[in-house]
Design a protein around this motif. Structure first.
Motif, PDB file in Angstrom:
ATOM      1  N   MET A   1      11.316  -2.855 -10.379  1.00 52.89           N
ATOM      2  CA  MET A   1      10.188  -2.861  -9.666  1.00 52.89           C
ATOM      3  C   MET A   1       9.074  -2.279 -10.137  1.00 52.89           C
ATOM      4  N   THR A   2       8.086  -2.807 -10.123  1.00 49.00           N
ATOM      5  CA  THR A   2       6.803  -2.426 -10.633  1.00 49.00           C
ATOM      6  C   THR A   2       5.974  -1.420  -9.827  1.00 49.00           C
ATOM      7  N   SER A   3       5.164  -0.396 -10.421  1.00 45.56           N
ATOM      8  CA  SER A   3       4.564   0.550  -9.493  1.00 45.56           C
ATOM      9  C   SER A   3       3.797  -0.170  -8.390  1.00 45.56           C
ATOM     10  N   VAL A   4       2.995  -1.269  -8.569  1.00 46.38           N
ATOM     11  CA  VAL A   4       2.373  -1.996  -7.616  1.00 46.38           C
ATOM     12  C   VAL A   4       3.454  -2.356  -6.416  1.00 46.38           C
ATOM     13  N   GLN A   5       4.593  -2.809  -6.790  1.00 48.60           N
ATOM     14  CA  GLN A   5       5.501  -3.307  -5.833  1.00 48.60           C
ATOM     15  C   GLN A   5       6.195  -2.154  -5.042  1.00 48.60           C
ATOM     16  N   LYS A   6       6.213  -1.062  -5.773  1.00 49.36           N
ATOM     17  CA  LYS A   6       6.631   0.028  -5.056  1.00 49.36           C
ATOM     18  C   LYS A   6       5.794   0.662  -4.040  1.00 49.36           C
ATOM     19  N   VAL A   7       4.413   0.629  -4.459  1.00 47.08           N
ATOM     20  CA  VAL A   7       3.273   0.895  -3.517  1.00 47.08           C
ATOM     21  C   VAL A   7       3.406   0.064  -2.293  1.00 47.08           C
ATOM     22  N   LEU A   8       3.594  -1.267  -2.480  1.00 42.23           N
ATOM     23  CA  LEU A   8       3.332  -2.283  -1.411  1.00 42.23           C
ATOM     24  C   LEU A   8       4.838  -2.123  -0.484  1.00 42.23           C
ATOM     25  N   ALA A   9       6.093  -1.767  -1.041  1.00 43.34           N
ATOM     26  CA  ALA A   9       7.185  -1.591  -0.399  1.00 43.34           C
ATOM     27  C   ALA A   9       7.123  -0.318   0.511  1.00 43.34           C
ATOM     28  N   VAL A  10       6.436   0.822   0.171  1.00 45.10           N
ATOM     29  CA  VAL A  10       6.161   1.859   0.824  1.00 45.10           C
ATOM     30  C   VAL A  10       5.245   1.667   2.269  1.00 45.10           C
ATOM     31  N   LEU A  11       4.208   0.813   1.722  1.00 41.57           N
ATOM     32  CA  LEU A  11       3.258   0.339   2.918  1.00 41.57           C
ATOM     33  C   LEU A  11       3.859  -0.447   3.981  1.00 41.57           C
ATOM     34  N   GLU A  12       4.626  -1.424   3.508  1.00 43.46           N
ATOM     35  CA  GLU A  12       5.383  -2.306   4.351  1.00 43.46           C
ATOM     36  C   GLU A  12       6.291  -1.821   5.358  1.00 43.46           C
ATOM     37  N   GLN A  13       6.972  -0.533   4.812  1.00 47.69           N
ATOM     38  CA  GLN A  13       7.994   0.229   5.587  1.00 47.69           C
ATOM     39  C   GLN A  13       6.983   0.986   6.582  1.00 47.69           C
ATOM     40  N   GLY A  14       5.549   1.206   6.237  1.00 44.98           N
ATOM     41  CA  GLY A  14       4.889   1.874   7.220  1.00 44.98           C
ATOM     42  C   GLY A  14       4.151   1.204   8.117  1.00 44.98           C
ATOM     43  N   GLY A  15       4.444  -0.324   8.048  1.00 45.08           N
ATOM     44  CA  GLY A  15       3.783  -1.322   9.184  1.00 45.08           C
ATOM     45  C   GLY A  15       2.612  -2.009   8.621  1.00 45.08           C
ATOM     46  N   PHE A  16       2.375  -1.907   7.331  1.00 48.08           N
ATOM     47  CA  PHE A  16       1.327  -2.558   6.708  1.00 48.08           C
ATOM     48  C   PHE A  16       2.047  -4.081   6.457  1.00 48.08           C
ATOM     49  N   LYS A  17       1.062  -5.050   6.117  1.00 45.72           N
ATOM     50  CA  LYS A  17       1.230  -6.488   5.704  1.00 45.72           C
ATOM     51  C   LYS A  17       0.655  -6.754   4.299  1.00 45.72           C
ATOM     52  N   ARG A  18       1.603  -7.226   3.778  1.00 42.81           N
ATOM     53  CA  ARG A  18       0.900  -7.678   2.396  1.00 42.81           C
ATOM     54  C   ARG A  18       0.040  -8.819   2.422  1.00 42.81           C
ATOM     55  N   LEU A  19      -1.092  -8.909   1.782  1.00 40.10           N
ATOM     56  CA  LEU A  19      -2.100  -9.884   1.838  1.00 40.10           C
ATOM     57  C   LEU A  19      -1.954 -10.754   0.511  1.00 40.10           C
ATOM     58  N   ALA A  20      -2.152 -11.870   0.782  1.00 42.74           N
ATOM     59  CA  ALA A  20      -2.105 -12.935  -0.553  1.00 42.74           C
ATOM     60  C   ALA A  20      -3.266 -12.489  -1.701  1.00 42.74           C
ATOM     61  N   LYS A  21      -2.837 -12.877  -2.730  1.00 41.37           N
ATOM     62  CA  LYS A  21      -3.746 -12.838  -4.275  1.00 41.37           C
ATOM     63  C   LYS A  21      -4.427 -14.107  -4.171  1.00 41.37           C
ATOM     64  N   PRO A  22      -5.604 -14.033  -4.682  1.00 36.67           N
ATOM     65  CA  PRO A  22      -6.480 -13.143  -4.631  1.00 36.67           C
ATOM     66  C   PRO A  22      -7.134 -12.803  -3.159  1.00 36.67           C
ATOM     67  N   HIS A 109       7.534   7.758  -8.703  1.00 37.70           N
ATOM     68  CA  HIS A 109       8.994   7.567  -7.822  1.00 37.70           C
ATOM     69  C   HIS A 109       8.271   7.294  -6.405  1.00 37.70           C
ATOM     70  N   ILE A 110       9.068   7.048  -5.641  1.00 35.19           N
ATOM     71  CA  ILE A 110       8.802   6.548  -4.138  1.00 35.19           C
ATOM     72  C   ILE A 110       8.344   7.807  -3.511  1.00 35.19           C
ATOM     73  N   ALA A 111       8.848   8.915  -3.636  1.00 36.58           N
ATOM     74  CA  ALA A 111       8.306  10.105  -3.063  1.00 36.58           C
ATOM     75  C   ALA A 111       6.903  10.618  -3.357  1.00 36.58           C
ATOM     76  N   GLU A 112       6.511  10.191  -4.667  1.00 39.34           N
ATOM     77  CA  GLU A 112       5.048  10.252  -5.150  1.00 39.34           C
ATOM     78  C   GLU A 112       4.233   9.566  -4.274  1.00 39.34           C
ATOM     79  N   ILE A 113       4.790   8.200  -4.386  1.00 34.10           N
ATOM     80  CA  ILE A 113       3.745   7.341  -3.597  1.00 34.10           C
ATOM     81  C   ILE A 113       3.658   7.674  -2.191  1.00 34.10           C
ATOM     82  N   GLU A 114       4.877   7.913  -1.507  1.00 35.99           N
ATOM     83  CA  GLU A 114       4.676   8.356   0.059  1.00 35.99           C
ATOM     84  C   GLU A 114       3.714   9.675  -0.033  1.00 35.99           C
ATOM     85  N   GLU A 115       3.937  10.552  -0.608  1.00 35.71           N
ATOM     86  CA  GLU A 115       2.934  11.637  -0.682  1.00 35.71           C
ATOM     87  C   GLU A 115       1.404  11.161  -0.734  1.00 35.71           C
ATOM     88  N   ALA A 116       1.291  10.270  -1.739  1.00 37.02           N
ATOM     89  CA  ALA A 116      -0.529   9.968  -1.904  1.00 37.02           C
ATOM     90  C   ALA A 116      -0.784   9.233  -0.730  1.00 37.02           C
TER      91      ALA A 116
END
Length: 190
Positions: A1-22, A109-116
């Protein structure tokens, strides 16, 4: 899993919705590495970028997006999750248009992303059943033990249920009894 995918996974768990690219705003396309929008309680538009994007290009993208959002009369706050760190001057420039949430590691790591991104996520409250301790009065009674419990201790503990003023009054009576004083006022006229 890439860093970008990890960020999106954390955001999705927090109730965010992934948007289409571009990302498209008012007919203009913005090629961020990823974007997500808040749902329910959060209305943030979250952009994700890595250190692979040249900073000048990123600054132009964020500034252009901010102008497009202004044209659309959008009231969404914009946050930029920046993976790989950022210099102070680059951060100042980006913060003119978005809240910058840096993740210093390029492979976090996921914990670092969650903190940020903690400011974007709902608060995690402890389970009420785990926090709910026993009754404080019972804890005091247990700490005293049955051998050390006197009539005065019990009176003070019962007064605690009625608040601090009741405890003060019970302590005053206790001290007066110990000193042999009474609450009666002597009248010199008699």
């Amino acid at each position: 899993m890439t860093s970008v995918q990890k960020v999106l996974a954390v955001l999705e768990q927090g109730g965010f919705k992934r948007l289409a690219k571009p990302l498209t705003v008012v007919g203009t396309e913005f090629d961020f590495e990823a974007a997500a929008s808040g749902t329910h309680t959060s209305h943030d538009l979250v952009l994700v970028a890595t250190d692979q994007v040249p900073r000048k290009r990123l600054q132009r993208l964020v500034a252009g997006l901010a102008r497009s959002l202004d044209l659309a009369a959008s009231r969404r706050p914009v946050s930029l999750v920046l993976i790989g760190g950022v210099t102070a001057s680059e951060r100042m420039e980006l913060e003119r248009y978005a809240r910058v949430l840096p993740v210093s590691s390029t492979t976090p790591h996921i914990a670092e992303i969650e903190e940020a991104v903690a400011v974007l996520l709902p608060l995690k409250l402890p389970n009420a059943e785990l926090v709910h301790g026993s009754d404080p009065v019972n804890e005091v009674m247990e700490a005293l033990g049955s051998l050390n419990r006197t009539r005065d201790h019990i009176a003070l503990i019962k007064a605690a249920a009625d608040g601090p003023d009741a405890v003060r009054e019970a302590l005053r009576r206790y001290a007066n009894d110990g000193a042999g004083w009474t609450d009666e006022v002597e009248n010199d006229d008699e």
